[in-house]
Design an enzyme around this catalytic site. Structure first.
Site, PDB file in Angstrom:
ATOM      1  N   ASP A   1       0.859  -1.191   0.000  1.00  0.00           N
ATOM      2  CA  ASP A   1       0.000   0.000   0.000  1.00  0.00           C
ATOM      3  C   ASP A   1       0.896   1.242   0.000  1.00  0.00           C
ATOM      4  O   ASP A   1       1.809   1.351   0.814  1.00  0.00           O
ATOM      5  CB  ASP A   1      -0.888  -0.030   1.253  1.00  0.00           C
ATOM      6  CG  ASP A   1      -1.898   1.108   1.295  1.00  0.00           C
ATOM      7  OD1 ASP A   1      -3.099   0.816   1.406  1.00  0.00           O
ATOM      8  OD2 ASP A   1      -1.483   2.279   1.238  1.00  0.00           O
TER       9      ASP A   1
ATOM     10  N   ASP B   1      -3.965   2.389  -5.077  1.00  0.00           N
ATOM     11  CA  ASP B   1      -2.629   2.430  -4.460  1.00  0.00           C
ATOM     12  C   ASP B   1      -2.358   1.227  -3.577  1.00  0.00           C
ATOM     13  O   ASP B   1      -1.543   1.282  -2.667  1.00  0.00           O
ATOM     14  CB  ASP B   1      -2.465   3.727  -3.660  1.00  0.00           C
ATOM     15  CG  ASP B   1      -3.143   3.674  -2.302  1.00  0.00           C
ATOM     16  OD1 ASP B   1      -4.181   3.009  -2.173  1.00  0.00           O
ATOM     17  OD2 ASP B   1      -2.619   4.306  -1.366  1.00  0.00           O
ATOM     18  N   GLU B   2      -3.061   0.138  -3.855  1.00  0.00           N
ATOM     19  CA  GLU B   2      -2.994  -1.009  -2.966  1.00  0.00           C
ATOM     20  C   GLU B   2      -3.139  -2.280  -3.784  1.00  0.00           C
ATOM     21  O   GLU B   2      -3.908  -2.305  -4.750  1.00  0.00           O
ATOM     22  CB  GLU B   2      -4.172  -0.861  -1.990  1.00  0.00           C
ATOM     23  CG  GLU B   2      -4.251  -1.860  -0.910  1.00  0.00           C
ATOM     24  CD  GLU B   2      -5.552  -1.695  -0.099  1.00  0.00           C
ATOM     25  OE1 GLU B   2      -6.179  -0.614  -0.124  1.00  0.00           O
ATOM     26  OE2 GLU B   2      -5.950  -2.676   0.524  1.00  0.00           O
TER      27      GLU B   2
END
Ligand code: DCP
Ligand code: CA
Length: 406
Positions: free
Chosen positions: A9, A104-105
């Site tokens: 992340d 974003d993960e």
């Protein structure tokens, strides 16, 4: 072979992208979300800003009061989408078993790929280094034998961390943590558990499964497994699915239009949520009905422009449903809705239209809350009748046959 799952992340994502583009902002309290004199909330706060108590979701006015010297930036989604693409491309170099979760993960199944790099720890270090070198961003990484533990580990390692939970230690790793750290435990569940004196994941893991099932239904079983560090979910690369659909069979065949519409709306929202998560737009909407005698029909409508909006999906489904329902018809056994003719990131032609823009913002805000607090944390008026019919859990309503057909 024991599985090795990586959860990764990016730290303070929106802000970090801005800082990478404008190094003057590095090491300073920075907020992406808009000017402090505007209505709106913090989307992302740098770790320097978090020291002043700022967090995502806080009104901008409050944020500027707590930290007047922070730099407030409007931000631009195109930049974040671009960074996200490059981030995912780096990950894809390390394992084809890559499951992006939002921008974003991601989860990465490292099983069998780690030996190329020496160890899974070294593999993760290389990933972090490439993200740093090529994107100028920091990532936090958790490594464990299953998804849920890997996710908790990456969260705990923030910022710029790397935390590996050795095989077999999942349960003892989770045990001392407060229950809110366990994915799936939302505010409501936390309140209920704390009310019964359950404060840590370890305490939760010791609760008899039967008690949890009594209290929370099927969701109680999930809690039990997660608290014990058990999670068999695979890392699922997004299939190049040609369509996304959700359907359910009613406990009892029904002709009740309010119920049919409410169910259609709910299933349509689930479809829309998945569509947006994949960053896709659809051109076709399909309605599926199965009547009491098992006759099954599908009806399809092609839209004049692609969409990812719950409202457009439902409106089209409803239009098809209304054409189908007539007084003489048999009761309905199953209802489903789907979208097809998918295009990646298809921009709406009417984005200049402010109502379409509002729709998009609304959908995004709802998705964020739902991804965080559970699907039924927000309900639209249409789906309220379902409250009396289906049991709820943090994943949404427990339908009789939750179809995850793709
Ligand atoms: N986001 C948003 N509004 C929210 C939460 C998040 O717009 N209420 C956006 C901005 C974030 C991005 O999603 O940068 C990723 O969300 P995260 O929860 O991962 O938060 P950050 O990446 O900003 O910080 P962290 O370091 O805690 O992951
Ligand atoms: Ca993040």
């Amino acid at each position: 072979m024991a599985r090795r799952i990586i959860h990764i992340d990016l730290d303070a994502f929106f802000v970090s992208v801005e800082q990478a583009l404008n190094p003057e902002l590095k090491g300073k309290p920075v907020v992406v979300g808009g000017r402090p004199d505007r209505r709106g909330v913090v989307a992302s706060a740098s770790y320097e800003a978090r020291k002043f108590g700022l967090y995502a979701g806080m009104p901008l006015a409050t944020a500027s009061r707590l930290c007047p010297r922070a730099t407030f930036i409007e931000g631009g989604f195109a930049k974040y989408r671009e960074a996200s693409k490059r981030f995912m491309a780096i990950l894809a170099d390390f394992s084809p078993f890559l499951e992006p979760m939002g921008l974003d993960e991601a989860y990465l199944d490292a099983t069998g790929f780690e030996s190329i790099h020496g160890s899974v720890h070294q593999m993760a270090t290389k990933i972090k280094q490439r993200i740093q070198d090529e994107l100028g961003l920091h990532a936090s990484v958790g490594i464990a034998g299953c998804k849920v533990v890997a996710k908790v580990a990456s969260e705990l390692s923030k910022p710029d961390g790397l935390l590996e939970v050795a095989s077999g230690n999942e349960r003892s790793f989770l045990a001392p943590l407060p229950i809110a750290k366990l994915p799936g435990v939302g505010e409501k569940t936390e309140r209920i558990l704390r009310g019964s004196g359950i404060n840590t994941v370890g305490q939760l893991s010791l609760m008899p499964l039967s008690a949890l099932k009594n209290h929370f239904g099927a969701y109680g079983e999930l809690l039990h497994r997660y608290a014990n560090g058990i999670d068999n979910r695979e890392v699922e690369p997004p299939s190049a699915a040609k369509s996304i659909s959700r359907e359910t069979t009613f406990g009892k065949d029904t002709g009740d239009r309010t119920l049919l519409k409410a169910t259609l709306r709910y299933l349509g929202e689930r479809v829309g949520n998945t569509l947006r998560q994949r960053g896709e737009h659809a051109r076709c909407v399909t309605l599926k009905l199965r009547y009491a005698d098992f006759t099954t029909i599908t009806r399809r409508h092609t839209l004049s422009q692609t969409t990812d909006s719950d409202q457009a999906i439902f409106d089209t489904g409803l239009m098809l449903l209304q054409k189908e329902l007539s007084p003489g018809k048999q009761p309905v056994r199953l209802i489903g809705i789907g979208v097809s003719n998918l295009v990646e990131g298809g921009r709406q032609l009417d984005m200049l239209d402010s109502s379409a823009q509002r729709q998009e913002q609304l959908n995004k805000a709802i998705d964020r809350i739902r991804n965080r607090y559970g699907f039924t944390a927000i309900q639209t008026g249409r789906t309220l009748p379902l409250k009396d019919i289906f049991p709820e859990n943090e994943g949404g309503y427990t339908l009789h046959t939750p179809s995850l057909s793709r």
